[in-house]
Design a protein around this motif. Structure first.
Motif, mmCIF file in Angstrom:
data_model
loop_
_atom_site.group_PDB
_atom_site.id
_atom_site.type_symbol
_atom_site.label_atom_id
_atom_site.label_comp_id
_atom_site.label_asym_id
_atom_site.label_seq_id
_atom_site.Cartn_x
_atom_site.Cartn_y
_atom_site.Cartn_z
ATOM 1 N N ILE A 45 0.838 -1.196 0.000
ATOM 2 C CA ILE A 45 0.000 0.000 0.000
ATOM 3 C C ILE A 45 0.872 1.245 0.000
ATOM 4 O O ILE A 45 0.626 2.193 -0.761
ATOM 5 C CB ILE A 45 -0.963 -0.012 1.206
ATOM 6 N N PRO A 50 -2.791 3.700 -2.846
ATOM 7 C CA PRO A 50 -4.152 3.176 -2.776
ATOM 8 C C PRO A 50 -4.833 3.041 -4.142
ATOM 9 O O PRO A 50 -5.827 2.329 -4.271
ATOM 10 C CB PRO A 50 -4.884 4.186 -1.885
ATOM 11 N N THR A 54 -6.126 -1.346 -4.120
ATOM 12 C CA THR A 54 -7.536 -1.145 -3.786
ATOM 13 C C THR A 54 -7.989 -2.275 -2.868
ATOM 14 O O THR A 54 -7.248 -3.243 -2.640
ATOM 15 C CB THR A 54 -8.384 -1.170 -5.064
ATOM 16 N N GLU A 55 -9.203 -2.184 -2.366
ATOM 17 C CA GLU A 55 -9.750 -3.263 -1.536
ATOM 18 C C GLU A 55 -9.763 -4.577 -2.317
ATOM 19 O O GLU A 55 -9.482 -5.642 -1.764
ATOM 20 C CB GLU A 55 -11.159 -2.916 -1.043
ATOM 21 N N GLU A 56 -10.059 -4.494 -3.598
ATOM 22 C CA GLU A 56 -10.069 -5.691 -4.449
ATOM 23 C C GLU A 56 -8.657 -6.293 -4.555
ATOM 24 O O GLU A 56 -8.473 -7.504 -4.455
ATOM 25 C CB GLU A 56 -10.599 -5.352 -5.836
ATOM 26 N N ILE A 58 -6.179 -5.875 -2.418
ATOM 27 C CA ILE A 58 -5.815 -6.394 -1.100
ATOM 28 C C ILE A 58 -6.457 -7.762 -0.887
ATOM 29 O O ILE A 58 -5.810 -8.691 -0.394
ATOM 30 C CB ILE A 58 -6.209 -5.394 0.005
ATOM 31 N N GLY A 59 -7.705 -7.904 -1.291
ATOM 32 C CA GLY A 59 -8.385 -9.193 -1.187
ATOM 33 C C GLY A 59 -7.720 -10.259 -2.038
ATOM 34 O O GLY A 59 -7.586 -11.421 -1.617
#
Length: 82
Positions: A45, A50, A54-56, A58-59
């Motif tokens: 990160i 960011p 992104t959250e995607e 990171i997932g």
């Protein structure tokens, strides 16, 4: 080298297994790799920002890292007990 071989599942798995075996000899276990996950994601990160992490993303890294730690645990379990 691991990143370079992400698309070659067989080579990637062999590399993770080799990594696990070398760490077992040093008395490390899968918990050490699990602890590293948070630091790695934070570093990604920070370095990539960011917009990339992104959250995607990171997932996706969490899922990929789970495969790595599962392979490490399996390899550790297969090692002869000292």
């Amino acid at each position: 080298m691991m990143i370079d071989n992400l698309t070659d599942g067989e080579v990637f798995t062999e590399m993770v297994e080799k990594l696990a075996r070398s760490h077992v000899r040093r008395k490390l276990d899968v918990s050490h790799f699990e602890n590293l996950k948070g630091s790695l994601v934070k570093a990604f990160i920070t370095l990539l920002g960011p917009e990339v992490m992104t959250e995607e993303a990171i997932g996706a890294w969490a899922k990929a890292y789970a495969v790595i730690t599962d392979t490490i645990q399996k390899t550790i379990d297969e090692q002869p007990k000292a």
